[in-house]
Design an enzyme around this catalytic site. Structure first.
Site, PDB file in Angstrom:
ATOM      1  N   GLU A 162      78.020   9.345  35.306  1.00  0.00           N
ATOM      2  CA  GLU A 162      79.286   8.818  34.781  1.00  0.00           C
ATOM      3  C   GLU A 162      79.705   7.545  35.509  1.00  0.00           C
ATOM      4  O   GLU A 162      80.202   6.604  34.890  1.00  0.00           O
ATOM      5  CB  GLU A 162      80.402   9.874  34.873  1.00  0.00           C
ATOM      6  CG  GLU A 162      80.150  11.140  34.060  1.00  0.00           C
ATOM      7  CD  GLU A 162      79.862  10.892  32.586  1.00  0.00           C
ATOM      8  OE1 GLU A 162      80.346   9.877  32.035  1.00  0.00           O
ATOM      9  OE2 GLU A 162      79.137  11.702  31.979  1.00  0.00           O
ATOM     10  N   ASP A 213      71.635   7.268  33.258  1.00  0.00           N
ATOM     11  CA  ASP A 213      70.772   8.278  33.895  1.00  0.00           C
ATOM     12  C   ASP A 213      70.084   7.702  35.130  1.00  0.00           C
ATOM     13  O   ASP A 213      70.070   8.313  36.205  1.00  0.00           O
ATOM     14  CB  ASP A 213      69.681   8.764  32.914  1.00  0.00           C
ATOM     15  CG  ASP A 213      70.211   9.769  31.895  1.00  0.00           C
ATOM     16  OD1 ASP A 213      71.401  10.130  31.982  1.00  0.00           O
ATOM     17  OD2 ASP A 213      69.431  10.183  31.011  1.00  0.00           O
TER      18      ASP A 213
HETATM   19 ZN   LIG Z   1      76.743   9.399  29.524  1.00  0.00          ZN
END
Ligand SMILES: [Zn+2]
Length: 420
Positions: free
Chosen positions: A277, A360
């Site tokens: 995030e 990611d």
């Molecule tokens: Zn995401």
């Protein structure tokens, strides 16, 4: 052609991800087999869990089609069965030039929502319960739905009214002006959403004190994200899904993690998700996404203009539509825009999925928890198919699949085994 380029890049990255050989891997990681480690994670899913996950996600492909056909059926109710001309004749009794348009828009939004209940109750309520993903009673679901209906009728009516006033003044190039207005509305919506809209549905609080909070805030500081901008919200009010997100723009931007994530995951898993995030935050994904969305909306409105004028000549009189500025044409505009978004969906998905892949990788570098990240990716299989074909992933996935995520994490692990 950014969309085409992005898709090409994605296809290339998928190909690279499936390469089993790690040429650049350090010598001491020779014993660590990325493919085997990935397969080990994938095997933690029982055949029954995998079957349920596949059925839920693949059912979603069909639902996209049913939703589109339903939207076209709805337009037919308004136009072919004559609901729209009737609405127009009722609302035209109202005084001034603006009120009839405003009343028509509000009634259209309300009726369209209510007429879609057979599909939305199945899709959002029964199906979620069928797969054990919902925590809501029907009353709670309906209460949330009515709140979002109220927001969309009030805000939607004002926004669409402004669009119609602009359309009537700008003539054939209306879609250029409408795109500019849509850009302003989108920016305002993203800006106010964390303060005025999301709190209508969930309670946002500061993270409870403890080692998990310390780890998250330390990682936030290390990446230049102010600690005040990290929140916890009670998503368990609605669902069992683990999730987190970044919302807002400028002074309202924030990272929010849901309580399911905090309650159902280990500290390493929470850290891995928050690293992801923070990636969205630091990489400015929201402003970038807004630019892509505005371009796509512009293309969509251009398509609406083109198709609307073709249909107007043939069916305008029968459907009671005189021009693009006639609010009685709103059901047709909505139907044409939905056809555009249906076909643009793989493009949307690819833009979002590309950002997710970036987040990611950022998260792996920030949190340094490849196993936490891989096991969370496995937990997400509750609602996302774990091991799709590359084409399926390119078309239907708005996030990388579990397999892609575990593979990314294991490759990172292999190349950083020597780091301490
Ligand atoms: Zn995401």
């Amino acid at each position: 052609m950014p969309l085409f380029t992005k898709r090409l890049l994605l296809a290339a990255s998928l190909f690279l991800l499936t390469l089993p050989v790690l040429a650049a891997a350090p010598a001491d990681s020779a014993a660590f087999n990325v493919e085997a480690a990935t397969q080990h994670y994938l095997n933690t899913l029982t055949p029954a869990q995998k079957a349920s996950s596949d059925a839920y996600f693949e059912g979603g492909y069909w639902l996209t089609l049913w939703r589109e056909l339903y939207a076209l059926g709805l337009a037919a109710v308004f136009l072919v069965l004559g609901l729209s001309p009737r609405l127009k004749s009722w609302t035209q009794r109202l005084p001034t030039k603006v009120l009839p348009t405003l009343a028509y828009i509000a009634l259209y939004l309300l009726l369209a929502h209510v007429l879609t209940y057979p599909l939305s109750i199945y899709d959002d309520y029964f199906r979620e319960h069928q797969y054990g993903l919902s925590n809501q009673s029907f009353g709670q679901w309906l209460s949330d739905d009515l709140k979002s209906l109220a927001v969309s009728v009030v805000a939607g009516s004002v926004v669409i009214l402004i669009l119609y006033v602009a359309i009537r003044r700008t003539g054939r190039r209306w879609w250029v002006w409408a795109t500019a207005l849509a850009a302003i509305f989108l920016v305002v919506q993203v800006f106010v959403s964390p303060i005025y809209i999301r709190p209508l549905f969930n309670k946002y609080t500061n993270l409870p004190a403890g080692p998990v909070r310390d780890q998250i805030l330390s990682m936030a500081r290390a990446n230049g994200v102010p600690a005040d901008n990290v929140y916890l919200f009670d998503a368990s009010r609605q669902s069992k899904r683990i999730s987190a997100n970044v919302s807002g723009l400028g002074s309202t931007i924030r990272v929010s993690l849901n309580d399911n994530l905090l309650n159902r995951c280990t500290p390493a898993e929470v850290q891995a998700v928050m690293g992801h995030e923070l990636g969205h935050y630091v990489l400015n994904h929201i402003p970038k996404m807004l630019i892509f969305f505005v371009l796509i909306v512009g293309l969509g409105l251009w398509f609406v203009d083109w198709a609307f004028h073709r249909l107007l000549g043939r069916y305008g009189a029968r459907w009671g539509i005189s021009s693009i500025g006639d609010v009685g044409g709103l059901p047709l505009v909505a139907a044409l825009f939905s056809v555009f978004t249906f076909f643009a969906q793989p493009g949307f998905n690819t833009i979002i999925r590309t950002q997710e892949q970036e987040a990611d990788v950022f998260g792996l570098n920030a949190a340094r928890q490849p196993d936490g990240f891989a096991s969370t990716a496995m937990k997400l299989s509750e609602y996302r198919k774990i091991d799709p074909s590359p084409w399926e992933e390119a078309i239907f996935f708005d996030h990388p699949s579990g397999r892609t995520r575990v593979l990314t994490a294991m490759r990172w692990k292999a190349e950083h085994l020597q780091d301490k």
